[in-house]
Motif scaffolding. Structure first.
Motif, mmCIF file in Angstrom:
data_model
loop_
_atom_site.group_PDB
_atom_site.id
_atom_site.type_symbol
_atom_site.label_atom_id
_atom_site.label_comp_id
_atom_site.label_asym_id
_atom_site.label_seq_id
_atom_site.Cartn_x
_atom_site.Cartn_y
_atom_site.Cartn_z
ATOM 1 N N CYS A 1 0.830 -1.211 0.000
ATOM 2 C CA CYS A 1 0.000 0.000 0.000
ATOM 3 C C CYS A 1 0.864 1.260 0.000
ATOM 4 O O CYS A 1 0.526 2.244 -0.659
ATOM 5 C CB CYS A 1 -0.960 -0.003 1.187
ATOM 6 N N SER B 1 -6.452 3.928 1.627
ATOM 7 C CA SER B 1 -6.264 4.675 2.869
ATOM 8 C C SER B 1 -7.233 4.198 3.939
ATOM 9 O O SER B 1 -8.158 3.446 3.675
ATOM 10 C CB SER B 1 -6.446 6.171 2.613
ATOM 11 N N GLY B 2 -7.012 4.685 5.142
ATOM 12 C CA GLY B 2 -7.786 4.247 6.290
ATOM 13 C C GLY B 2 -9.097 4.974 6.470
ATOM 14 O O GLY B 2 -9.253 6.130 6.102
ATOM 15 N N LYS C 1 -9.770 -0.242 5.215
ATOM 16 C CA LYS C 1 -8.909 0.375 4.206
ATOM 17 C C LYS C 1 -9.707 0.364 2.915
ATOM 18 O O LYS C 1 -10.373 -0.626 2.582
ATOM 19 C CB LYS C 1 -7.610 -0.416 4.027
#
Length: 193
Positions: A140, A162-163, A179
């Motif tokens: 990632c 992304s989170g 994610k």
């Protein structure tokens, strides 16, 4: 004209006029205080959203940003497989539950690396889905780096994995640390579909 009778467009024109007056008076500090930093950040993200490119995924798994002069997003097959997995799951995936997606990840990796030995693919996927291994974070990070080399961080934030945290309350509080890729799905074009 009474505020309740103003249209949104009329209010926007008034905000623009007042903004221009504050800027001309050299009082950007007051403007920033009035708008607030969180809203400025949201506006920057919204501005970036208006400049997002469509992402074409070709039949041979090349990733092309069609609205940025057909720039290719150059990723290794394993990175492409990870990216494709997260594109397929707009709801997000928790890294600790990647093992549930092992077979799907295997299939995607086999498609993006057709010349690679099935056993090697299996070994790589096993590392990716192992919650005690850092391989998924490394992949990632590499994907993020590639997009950041092609565009600014606000536009890139839509393309990277992304989170996102969801809080659940039901007798007890717990969190899902999902994610995901936030790129609007209407900007994704898969060749042959």
């Amino acid at each position: 004209m009474a505020r309740e009778q103003q249209t949104a467009e009329e209010m926007a024109l008034e905000v623009k006029r007042l903004t221009e007056l504050l800027v001309a008076a050299g009082r950007k500090d007051l403007l920033l205080r009035a708008i607030g930093v969180p809203l400025v950040e949201e506006l920057r993200i919204e501005a970036a959203r208006g400049r997002l490119s469509r992402l074409l995924i070709t039949a041979d798994y090349r990733f092309i940003l069609t609205d940025y002069n057909n720039i290719e997003v150059e990723l290794q097959p394993v990175h492409k497989a990870v990216y494709l997995l997260f594109l397929r799951h707009p709801e997000g995936i928790e890294f600790k539950h990647l093992r549930d997606y092992r077979q799907e990840l295997m299939e995607l990796y086999a498609k993006t690396a057709r010349w690679m030995d099935r056993e090697k693919i299996g070994e790589s996927v096993d590392k990716l889905v192992d919650p005690l291994d850092n391989a998924i974070n490394e992949k990632c990070s590499r994907i993020k780096k590639v997009f950041l080399n092609l565009m600014d961080e606000y536009r890139a934030s839509y393309y990277i994995i992304s989170g996102h945290t969801q809080k659940h309350i039901g007798g007890r509080v717990w969190y899902e640390r999902l994610k995901l890729i936030t790129l609007p799905r209407e900007l994704i074009i898969v060749e042959g579909k």
